[in-house]
Motif scaffolding. Sequence first.
Motif, PDB file in Angstrom:
ATOM      1  N   ALA A  92      29.906  35.649  43.038  1.00 58.57           N
ATOM      2  CA  ALA A  92      30.473  36.503  43.839  1.00 58.57           C
ATOM      3  C   ALA A  92      32.021  36.097  44.496  1.00 58.57           C
ATOM      4  O   ALA A  92      32.589  36.964  44.849  1.00 58.57           O
ATOM      5  N   VAL A  93      32.045  34.920  44.641  1.00 59.26           N
ATOM      6  CA  VAL A  93      33.335  34.333  45.251  1.00 59.26           C
ATOM      7  C   VAL A  93      34.533  34.703  44.081  1.00 59.26           C
ATOM      8  O   VAL A  93      35.499  35.065  44.396  1.00 59.26           O
ATOM      9  N   TRP A  94      34.204  34.402  42.744  1.00 62.67           N
ATOM     10  CA  TRP A  94      35.211  34.404  41.612  1.00 62.67           C
ATOM     11  C   TRP A  94      35.451  36.218  41.844  1.00 62.67           C
ATOM     12  O   TRP A  94      36.651  36.522  41.499  1.00 62.67           O
ATOM     13  N   LEU A  95      34.289  37.032  41.841  1.00 67.42           N
ATOM     14  CA  LEU A  95      34.650  38.362  41.891  1.00 67.42           C
ATOM     15  C   LEU A  95      35.388  38.913  42.994  1.00 67.42           C
ATOM     16  O   LEU A  95      36.073  39.714  42.875  1.00 67.42           O
ATOM     17  N   TYR A  96      35.059  38.584  44.122  1.00 69.77           N
ATOM     18  CA  TYR A  96      35.725  38.745  45.201  1.00 69.77           C
ATOM     19  C   TYR A  96      37.146  38.602  45.192  1.00 69.77           C
ATOM     20  O   TYR A  96      38.264  39.005  45.617  1.00 69.77           O
ATOM     21  N   ARG A  97      37.560  37.138  44.632  1.00 71.34           N
ATOM     22  CA  ARG A  97      39.034  36.694  44.686  1.00 71.34           C
ATOM     23  C   ARG A  97      39.770  37.307  43.636  1.00 71.34           C
ATOM     24  O   ARG A  97      40.933  37.563  43.651  1.00 71.34           O
ATOM     25  N   THR A  98      39.134  37.514  42.329  1.00 68.13           N
ATOM     26  CA  THR A  98      39.888  37.912  41.129  1.00 68.13           C
ATOM     27  C   THR A  98      39.777  39.353  40.951  1.00 68.13           C
ATOM     28  O   THR A  98      40.854  39.696  40.274  1.00 68.13           O
ATOM     29  N   VAL A  99      38.922  40.101  41.380  1.00 61.01           N
ATOM     30  CA  VAL A  99      38.704  41.608  41.284  1.00 61.01           C
ATOM     31  C   VAL A  99      38.721  42.557  42.208  1.00 61.01           C
ATOM     32  O   VAL A  99      39.739  43.302  42.558  1.00 61.01           O
ATOM     33  N   LEU A 100      38.016  42.285  43.429  1.00 65.62           N
ATOM     34  CA  LEU A 100      37.744  43.165  44.732  1.00 65.62           C
ATOM     35  C   LEU A 100      39.241  42.981  45.617  1.00 65.62           C
ATOM     36  O   LEU A 100      39.709  43.892  45.993  1.00 65.62           O
ATOM     37  N   THR A 101      39.530  41.670  45.569  1.00 56.82           N
ATOM     38  CA  THR A 101      40.968  41.584  46.547  1.00 56.82           C
ATOM     39  C   THR A 101      42.156  42.333  45.911  1.00 56.82           C
ATOM     40  O   THR A 101      42.647  43.062  46.791  1.00 56.82           O
ATOM     41  N   PRO A 102      42.455  42.109  44.489  1.00 58.38           N
ATOM     42  CA  PRO A 102      43.552  42.920  43.941  1.00 58.38           C
ATOM     43  C   PRO A 102      43.241  44.316  44.188  1.00 58.38           C
ATOM     44  O   PRO A 102      44.126  45.134  44.293  1.00 58.38           O
ATOM     45  N   LEU A 103      42.053  44.785  43.643  1.00 55.05           N
ATOM     46  CA  LEU A 103      41.575  46.156  43.842  1.00 55.05           C
ATOM     47  C   LEU A 103      41.613  46.782  45.127  1.00 55.05           C
ATOM     48  O   LEU A 103      42.315  47.831  45.249  1.00 55.05           O
ATOM     49  N   GLY A 104      41.434  45.966  46.159  1.00 59.97           N
ATOM     50  CA  GLY A 104      41.306  46.457  47.470  1.00 59.97           C
ATOM     51  C   GLY A 104      43.001  46.621  48.043  1.00 59.97           C
ATOM     52  O   GLY A 104      43.435  47.678  48.808  1.00 59.97           O
ATOM     53  N   HIS A 105      43.783  45.491  47.624  1.00 57.28           N
ATOM     54  CA  HIS A 105      45.228  45.647  47.962  1.00 57.28           C
ATOM     55  C   HIS A 105      45.750  47.047  47.135  1.00 57.28           C
ATOM     56  O   HIS A 105      46.626  47.677  47.766  1.00 57.28           O
ATOM     57  N   ALA A 106      45.394  47.081  46.053  1.00 57.69           N
ATOM     58  CA  ALA A 106      45.780  48.518  45.565  1.00 57.69           C
ATOM     59  C   ALA A 106      45.647  49.747  45.905  1.00 57.69           C
ATOM     60  O   ALA A 106      46.415  50.606  46.114  1.00 57.69           O
ATOM     61  N   ILE A 107      43.995  49.821  46.451  1.00 58.93           N
ATOM     62  CA  ILE A 107      43.472  51.119  46.973  1.00 58.93           C
ATOM     63  C   ILE A 107      44.381  51.037  48.476  1.00 58.93           C
ATOM     64  O   ILE A 107      44.750  52.312  48.847  1.00 58.93           O
ATOM     65  N   ALA A 108      44.776  49.948  49.066  1.00 56.41           N
ATOM     66  CA  ALA A 108      45.504  49.998  50.450  1.00 56.41           C
ATOM     67  C   ALA A 108      46.715  50.506  50.145  1.00 56.41           C
ATOM     68  O   ALA A 108      47.381  51.305  50.896  1.00 56.41           O
ATOM     69  N   TRP A 109      47.504  50.064  49.054  1.00 54.08           N
ATOM     70  CA  TRP A 109      48.851  50.531  48.801  1.00 54.08           C
ATOM     71  C   TRP A 109      48.900  52.240  48.328  1.00 54.08           C
ATOM     72  O   TRP A 109      49.752  52.737  49.059  1.00 54.08           O
ATOM     73  N   ALA A 110      47.936  52.332  47.627  1.00 54.26           N
ATOM     74  CA  ALA A 110      47.963  53.876  47.376  1.00 54.26           C
ATOM     75  C   ALA A 110      47.596  54.673  48.535  1.00 54.26           C
ATOM     76  O   ALA A 110      48.099  55.872  48.794  1.00 54.26           O
ATOM     77  N   ALA A 111      46.674  54.207  49.435  1.00 53.77           N
ATOM     78  CA  ALA A 111      46.514  54.922  50.595  1.00 53.77           C
ATOM     79  C   ALA A 111      47.509  55.056  51.626  1.00 53.77           C
ATOM     80  O   ALA A 111      47.821  56.079  52.210  1.00 53.77           O
ATOM     81  N   ARG A 112      48.358  53.825  51.570  1.00 54.37           N
ATOM     82  CA  ARG A 112      49.422  53.851  52.321  1.00 54.37           C
ATOM     83  C   ARG A 112      50.427  55.044  51.983  1.00 54.37           C
ATOM     84  O   ARG A 112      51.117  55.834  52.684  1.00 54.37           O
ATOM     85  N   GLY A 113      50.657  55.039  50.563  1.00 58.72           N
ATOM     86  CA  GLY A 113      51.514  55.893  50.070  1.00 58.72           C
ATOM     87  C   GLY A 113      51.060  57.579  50.124  1.00 58.72           C
ATOM     88  O   GLY A 113      51.785  58.457  50.543  1.00 58.72           O
TER      89      GLY A 113
END
Length: 425
Positions: free
Chosen positions: A107-128
């Motif tokens: 779960a920690v690996w999934l959060y750090r390597t998958v969910l965190t970059p995906l969340g950052h990408a979604i946040a960038w797209a949502a800001r745009g």
Amino acid sequence: MDLEKFPAEQPAERPGAQAEGCLAVAIRIPVRIVVFVLVVPVRMAWDALVVGGRFLRDTLLRPLGRALEWVARALFVWPWVALWRYAVLPVGRALAWLGEVLLVAPAVWLYRTVLTPLGHAIAWAARGIGAAIVWLVTGVEAVLTWFFGGVAAVLTWVVGGVAAVFGWVYARLLTPVGRVAAWLFKGIGLVLAAIGIGAYTALAWLARYLLVIPALWLYAWVLTPIGRAIALLAEGLVSIVRMIFVGIGGALYWTARVLLVLPALAVWRWVLVPVGRALAVVAREVGEALGHAWRVAGHVSLAVGRFLARLFRWTFVEPVRWAYRSVLTPVGHVVRDLVLKPAAEAARSVGRATRQALAAARDSARQARADFRRMLFGTPRDAQPVERREARPTDRREPQPVARREPLAGETRTLGSSTTALTKD
């Protein structure tokens, strides 16, 4: 210096103390004697039971209780402790480790390597997307503001014209018509009010002279005398009934007083109170006699117990002690010095001789085996045993000569020699 002698001050009497009567003085001594005779065996039996109970508690019940406690711990406590310590805790730790390895770490690996970059990408797209939506809404708002501003100006001009028309109609047409209608309705109202006041006045005069005045006359000259007569008649009947019941109650009261209360009072005052006082005195004396007899019986029981203990001591303990100190101890010392020590020395000598004989037999057998070996294989080249030397680092791989197990002919063992700790004196 005061030479006059004053009488000694008498001790103040207790506030609750009262003079004892002749009945208490008369029954005190016999009651105490009888109670003492009855209580002494009971107190001695009680003391014997107490001593036996203490002895039983110290010698049987307490060890039995400790044994049962140990058995209970061994059967119910220790197995659960062992199960918890050696089964549940290791299994829990293993499950915790497995949970950490199989769940937490992925779960920690999934959060750090998958969910965190995906969340950052979604946040960038949502800001745009939000910036684009804000720009679009701003443009639409500007267009709508211009459009609705023009429409509002047109509507304001139209509404102003309509309001001017309606104002002229209200001022020039509706206001005169309303004033005329108000004057007409006011006149009609005044006429109707005058008609209503006249009708009310007439109806009030008719109701007063046709209803109120006849009703007042009827109440004052007919109903009031009839009510007073009925009240006087009811009061007389109540007085008669009250007199009847008062007479009956007085008769019953005096009958019950003469037949029940006065005899019961006489029985209470002249029979029950004296008997109760006598019984109270007897009960108090019996209680005090029981307490006194119990305490005296305790002293008697203690004296009897000490006498029996001393008798047992002088008849059994002291003779046994004297026999042990004066007879058995010297006899034991004599037996130890004259019998046990020589017997032990002889046993040690026999054991020593036996060990020496066995050692000689082993030496003879070993010599026979050595002779037989020399007869079959001949005398070895090195007659002397090779001395051992310390192994050096350079000579670790070289085989070292080892002395033979069997002694040579010149080193044979004899009956006088000794090589073991068991055969040495």
